[in-house]
Design a protein around this motif. Structure first.
Motif: not given
Length: 66
Positions: A38-48
């Motif tokens: 999901l979009s929030h998994h792509l935060r921090d350069g996609g680290a999550p």
């Protein structure tokens, strides 16, 4: 292993969401590990997202560095 990006538009359309949910079940029934990004998994350069995919690969038997 199947990795899928699930955009918000899919959640807003009940018919599309139902088709997606049926597809998720079919993927699992076929023996695949299904990872929804999901979009929030792509935060921090996609680290999550990378952690999620890496974990699924390890569950599937992949061993880093081999």
């Amino acid at each position: 292993m199947a990795v899928e990006y699930d955009g918000r538009v899919h959640a807003e359309d009940p018919r599309q969401f139902a088709r997606d949910a049926d597809r998720w079940a079919a993927i699992r029934d076929a023996g695949w590990d299904h990872v929804r990004i999901l979009s929030h998994h792509l935060r921090d350069g996609g680290a999550p997202a990378v952690v999620m995919v890496r974990s699924a690969l390890i569950r599937a038997g992949w061993r880093p560095g081999l």
